[in-house]
Design an enzyme around this catalytic site. Sequence first.
Site, PDB file in Angstrom:
ATOM      1  N   HIS A  86       0.861  -1.194   0.000  1.00 17.32           N
ATOM      2  CA  HIS A  86       0.000   0.000   0.000  1.00 17.32           C
ATOM      3  C   HIS A  86       0.894   1.239   0.000  1.00 17.32           C
ATOM      4  CE1 HIS A  86      -2.708   3.115   1.554  1.00 17.32           C
ATOM      5  NE2 HIS A  86      -3.713   2.359   1.163  1.00 17.32           N
TER       6      HIS A  86
ATOM      7  N   GLU B 178       0.815   4.134   1.434  1.00 15.86           N
ATOM      8  CA  GLU B 178       1.180   4.695   2.746  1.00 15.86           C
ATOM      9  C   GLU B 178       2.225   3.820   3.436  1.00 15.86           C
ATOM     10  OE1 GLU B 178      -0.536   5.158   7.218  1.00 15.86           O
ATOM     11  OE2 GLU B 178      -2.025   5.467   5.628  1.00 15.86           O
TER      12      GLU B 178
ATOM     13  N   THR C 131      -2.480   4.275   9.027  1.00 17.02           N
ATOM     14  CA  THR C 131      -3.499   5.147   9.630  1.00 17.02           C
ATOM     15  C   THR C 131      -4.929   4.676   9.397  1.00 17.02           C
ATOM     16  OG1 THR C 131      -3.500   6.565   7.654  1.00 17.02           O
ATOM     17  CG2 THR C 131      -2.028   7.204   9.470  1.00 17.02           C
TER      18      THR C 131
ATOM     19  N   SER D 147      -9.481   0.702  -2.353  1.00 20.01           N
ATOM     20  CA  SER D 147      -9.450   1.455  -1.090  1.00 20.01           C
ATOM     21  C   SER D 147      -9.331   0.545   0.117  1.00 20.01           C
ATOM     22  CB  SER D 147     -10.715   2.315  -0.965  1.00 20.01           C
ATOM     23  OG  SER D 147     -10.771   2.894   0.320  1.00 20.01           O
TER      24      SER D 147
ATOM     25  N   ASN E  17      -9.258   1.513   3.287  1.00 21.19           N
ATOM     26  CA  ASN E  17     -10.217   1.965   4.285  1.00 21.19           C
ATOM     27  C   ASN E  17     -11.650   1.605   3.867  1.00 21.19           C
ATOM     28  OD1 ASN E  17     -11.711   4.669   3.432  1.00 21.19           O
ATOM     29  ND2 ASN E  17     -11.658   4.616   5.631  1.00 21.19           N
TER      30      ASN E  17
ATOM     31  N   SER F  15     -12.352   7.787   0.846  1.00 22.88           N
ATOM     32  CA  SER F  15     -11.910   8.076  -0.527  1.00 22.88           C
ATOM     33  C   SER F  15     -13.094   8.160  -1.490  1.00 22.88           C
ATOM     34  CB  SER F  15     -10.938   6.984  -0.989  1.00 22.88           C
ATOM     35  OG  SER F  15     -11.502   5.700  -0.773  1.00 22.88           O
TER      36      SER F  15
END
Length: 287
Positions: A129, A131, A167, A226, A228, A270
């Site tokens: 990912h 991040e 996060t 995504s 999240n 997102s």
Amino acid sequence: MAKVEIDEGSGFCFGVVTAIHKAEEELAKGETLYCLGDIVHNSREVERLKAMGLITINHDEFNRLHNAKVLLRAHGEPPETYETARQNNIEIIDATCPVVLRLQKRIKQEHSKDDNKDKQIVIYGKNGHAEVLGLVGQTSGEAIVIEKPAEVKKLDFSKDIRLYSQTTKSLDGFGDIVKYIEGHISPDVTFESYDTICRQVANRIPNIRRFAASHDLIFFVSGKKSSNGKMLFSECKKVNPNSHLVDNAEEIDQSLLAGANSIGICGATSTPKWLMEEISEAIKSKL
């Protein structure tokens, strides 16, 4: 006729809002603007900005670029990206989310300490990912990534452990990892855990559970990439098994609408509000 409601608590988090505003501002100047990776994990929003002139590139293309302007999205980047930009005269428009930036700094400081060469820096996150790549980059690639609580067994419990989280990961999953390490770590080494999950994401969980439970049928709007989105969708499914993931109006299964008195539309950090509204209108037109 069924009631259709959009969840007011869903939609872009402030990190994504900032990145998109920065892109729109730069594009309004009429100059060429590149973005390193999809600006947000939502194909429809990526298409909207592409139509405005935003050019999405990958890291190989970035490395070959010179004398250009490049936007770094909210997910953040490892140190070598900034070094490449310096060498190739690339102007960086940095839209890294402040929550991610703070986390990068903390991990870099931990890695820079001379306290223990055997210390394991562990990141609870999705391998590959954007991040997570930025976070691992703060440790010269040495951090250990754990995707799910079951993988915690691969750690060496005879060495110090410092645990952080991507996060957008689940608080419950993080808690399970902490418990397991606490139960298995040797008494003569140290374990410190840092809950670095963004509260903009974590605080959506109780809200989305309430919203999903209050409707017969849920359409969760999210891009397939995504991280999240996957996590929040699974929270919807837990409280309402009649929850369905869609990323555009064409994916709505009309047969699901029969017999539903109350239809809820929600989404990820997102997911643009305009897309949820588009899906709401499409559902209303089918009722």
